[in-house]
Design a protein around this motif. Sequence first.
Motif, PDB file in Angstrom:
ATOM      1  N   ALA A 133      15.320 -15.943  -2.981  1.00 28.79           N
ATOM      2  CA  ALA A 133      15.220 -16.341  -4.381  1.00 28.79           C
ATOM      3  C   ALA A 133      15.837 -17.720  -4.607  1.00 28.79           C
ATOM      4  O   ALA A 133      16.294 -18.384  -3.680  1.00 28.79           O
ATOM      5  CB  ALA A 133      15.886 -15.292  -5.267  1.00 28.79           C
ATOM      6  N   ASN A 134      15.860 -18.124  -5.860  1.00 27.81           N
ATOM      7  CA  ASN A 134      16.262 -19.495  -6.191  1.00 27.81           C
ATOM      8  C   ASN A 134      17.769 -19.714  -6.210  1.00 27.81           C
ATOM      9  O   ASN A 134      18.243 -20.847  -6.223  1.00 27.81           O
ATOM     10  CB  ASN A 134      15.693 -19.872  -7.565  1.00 27.81           C
ATOM     11  CG  ASN A 134      16.261 -18.974  -8.668  1.00 27.81           C
ATOM     12  OD1 ASN A 134      16.395 -17.772  -8.496  1.00 27.81           O
ATOM     13  ND2 ASN A 134      16.591 -19.571  -9.801  1.00 27.81           N
ATOM     14  N   ASP A 135      18.543 -18.610  -6.221  1.00 31.03           N
ATOM     15  CA  ASP A 135      19.995 -18.790  -6.353  1.00 31.03           C
ATOM     16  C   ASP A 135      20.732 -17.621  -5.691  1.00 31.03           C
ATOM     17  O   ASP A 135      20.127 -16.692  -5.156  1.00 31.03           O
ATOM     18  CB  ASP A 135      20.392 -18.917  -7.836  1.00 31.03           C
ATOM     19  CG  ASP A 135      20.032 -17.675  -8.655  1.00 31.03           C
ATOM     20  OD1 ASP A 135      19.528 -16.686  -8.089  1.00 31.03           O
ATOM     21  OD2 ASP A 135      20.261 -17.690  -9.886  1.00 31.03           O
ATOM     22  N   ILE A 136      22.015 -17.670  -5.669  1.00 26.39           N
ATOM     23  CA  ILE A 136      22.947 -16.596  -5.305  1.00 26.39           C
ATOM     24  C   ILE A 136      22.547 -15.874  -4.013  1.00 26.39           C
ATOM     25  O   ILE A 136      22.015 -14.765  -4.033  1.00 26.39           O
ATOM     26  CB  ILE A 136      23.098 -15.593  -6.468  1.00 26.39           C
ATOM     27  CG1 ILE A 136      23.359 -16.352  -7.783  1.00 26.39           C
ATOM     28  CG2 ILE A 136      24.245 -14.615  -6.170  1.00 26.39           C
ATOM     29  CD1 ILE A 136      23.481 -15.468  -8.997  1.00 26.39           C
ATOM     30  N   PRO A 137      22.823 -16.488  -2.852  1.00 24.85           N
ATOM     31  CA  PRO A 137      22.491 -15.853  -1.571  1.00 24.85           C
ATOM     32  C   PRO A 137      23.116 -14.475  -1.383  1.00 24.85           C
ATOM     33  O   PRO A 137      22.582 -13.653  -0.626  1.00 24.85           O
ATOM     34  CB  PRO A 137      23.053 -16.851  -0.543  1.00 24.85           C
ATOM     35  CG  PRO A 137      23.098 -18.155  -1.248  1.00 24.85           C
ATOM     36  CD  PRO A 137      23.409 -17.834  -2.684  1.00 24.85           C
ATOM     37  N   GLU A 138      24.217 -14.213  -2.084  1.00 22.01           N
ATOM     38  CA  GLU A 138      24.874 -12.910  -1.946  1.00 22.01           C
ATOM     39  C   GLU A 138      23.965 -11.756  -2.352  1.00 22.01           C
ATOM     40  O   GLU A 138      24.194 -10.607  -1.966  1.00 22.01           O
ATOM     41  CB  GLU A 138      26.157 -12.884  -2.785  1.00 22.01           C
ATOM     42  CG  GLU A 138      27.264 -13.768  -2.254  1.00 22.01           C
ATOM     43  CD  GLU A 138      27.080 -15.240  -2.605  1.00 22.01           C
ATOM     44  OE1 GLU A 138      27.855 -16.074  -2.081  1.00 22.01           O
ATOM     45  OE2 GLU A 138      26.153 -15.577  -3.392  1.00 22.01           O
ATOM     46  N   ARG A 139      22.916 -12.045  -3.127  1.00 23.76           N
ATOM     47  CA  ARG A 139      21.986 -11.001  -3.563  1.00 23.76           C
ATOM     48  C   ARG A 139      20.848 -10.763  -2.568  1.00 23.76           C
ATOM     49  O   ARG A 139      20.014  -9.875  -2.776  1.00 23.76           O
ATOM     50  CB  ARG A 139      21.379 -11.367  -4.910  1.00 23.76           C
ATOM     51  CG  ARG A 139      22.370 -11.437  -6.070  1.00 23.76           C
ATOM     52  CD  ARG A 139      21.636 -11.924  -7.319  1.00 23.76           C
ATOM     53  NE  ARG A 139      22.521 -12.021  -8.479  1.00 23.76           N
ATOM     54  CZ  ARG A 139      22.147 -12.569  -9.640  1.00 23.76           C
ATOM     55  NH1 ARG A 139      20.927 -13.080  -9.774  1.00 23.76           N
ATOM     56  NH2 ARG A 139      22.996 -12.618 -10.651  1.00 23.76           N
ATOM     57  N   ASP A 140      20.785 -11.553  -1.520  1.00 22.36           N
ATOM     58  CA  ASP A 140      19.695 -11.388  -0.551  1.00 22.36           C
ATOM     59  C   ASP A 140      19.783 -10.016   0.118  1.00 22.36           C
ATOM     60  O   ASP A 140      20.856  -9.596   0.560  1.00 22.36           O
ATOM     61  CB  ASP A 140      19.782 -12.449   0.545  1.00 22.36           C
ATOM     62  CG  ASP A 140      19.509 -13.848   0.039  1.00 22.36           C
ATOM     63  OD1 ASP A 140      18.982 -13.989  -1.082  1.00 22.36           O
ATOM     64  OD2 ASP A 140      19.826 -14.802   0.773  1.00 22.36           O
ATOM     65  N   PRO A 141      18.669  -9.324   0.260  1.00 22.50           N
ATOM     66  CA  PRO A 141      18.707  -8.058   1.007  1.00 22.50           C
ATOM     67  C   PRO A 141      18.899  -8.306   2.503  1.00 22.50           C
ATOM     68  O   PRO A 141      18.344  -9.246   3.066  1.00 22.50           O
ATOM     69  CB  PRO A 141      17.337  -7.439   0.723  1.00 22.50           C
ATOM     70  CG  PRO A 141      16.451  -8.581   0.332  1.00 22.50           C
ATOM     71  CD  PRO A 141      17.338  -9.602  -0.305  1.00 22.50           C
ATOM     72  N   ILE A 142      19.708  -7.447   3.124  1.00 23.46           N
ATOM     73  CA  ILE A 142      19.897  -7.521   4.577  1.00 23.46           C
ATOM     74  C   ILE A 142      19.608  -6.178   5.254  1.00 23.46           C
ATOM     75  O   ILE A 142      19.568  -6.091   6.473  1.00 23.46           O
ATOM     76  CB  ILE A 142      21.324  -7.970   4.940  1.00 23.46           C
ATOM     77  CG1 ILE A 142      22.356  -6.990   4.404  1.00 23.46           C
ATOM     78  CG2 ILE A 142      21.590  -9.390   4.431  1.00 23.46           C
ATOM     79  CD1 ILE A 142      23.750  -7.183   4.977  1.00 23.46           C
TER      80      ILE A 142
END
Length: 248
Positions: A133-142
């Motif tokens: 997404a456009n912001d906040i890498p902490e929200r990326d699914p892993i």
Amino acid sequence: LAKHLPNACTLGVDKDMCCERGMALQWYRFHPKATKDYRAFQVQLSEFNLYFYGVLVEFSKMDDDYGAIAFSVDGDYPDRENPMKAIDEDTKTKWLDADPDPKWREGEVYKFKALTIQLPKAMPMDHYSFHTANDIPERDPISWTVEGSPDNKMWVTLANVTDARDQIPDEREVETPRFDISVPCFLPLPVHIAHSNATAPCLEGDIVSSGQVCTASCEEGYTPSIASLLCAEGALAPRSFICAPATA
């Protein structure tokens, strides 16, 4: 195997095995389980992509005339970040889902709802990816599962990723590596096996995930030649069974 044929899953391919049932599926479901930061109560991505032979699956993106639709059952998302944003071919938009209870507690894991993509018709796929997404890498699914269904009722697991942290870029609006799937097996129909169970020759129904079994079932008075068949990457082993008259 059907997975490796460019024209896989047409009626002309492997009729005796699976493709007359369609190795292709019409519903695909991506279910995030964890994010880069375990304290993030939101998960997000800008695009979800389905591939077959290195090309985006036809009709897998939003189109006014004949395209896919995306939805999230009981999802918690703002209108501007709804599931359709995951297939609009615009990395400036995004799909977001939030745990309805944002307060983090030691030892608890946030729960997210799945993103489901419904194609206008069944289509095969062998890889998938998403764009960050456009912001906040902490929200990326892993961590996530990917499932498929021929009817939006019976689902099989295509992928179970437990920790892809090292494969998800911190850069924004970029594509992840393409992840592969485990090919499910479509199970025999009663017409294929004489004297089999009239509902389904396999107790599991019409389809099973790779690694699962078909439990052979015959009509009353008949016994299956083997107890079960193992599904391994789209192929049953052995390929079939017979129903023989039961001995007294």
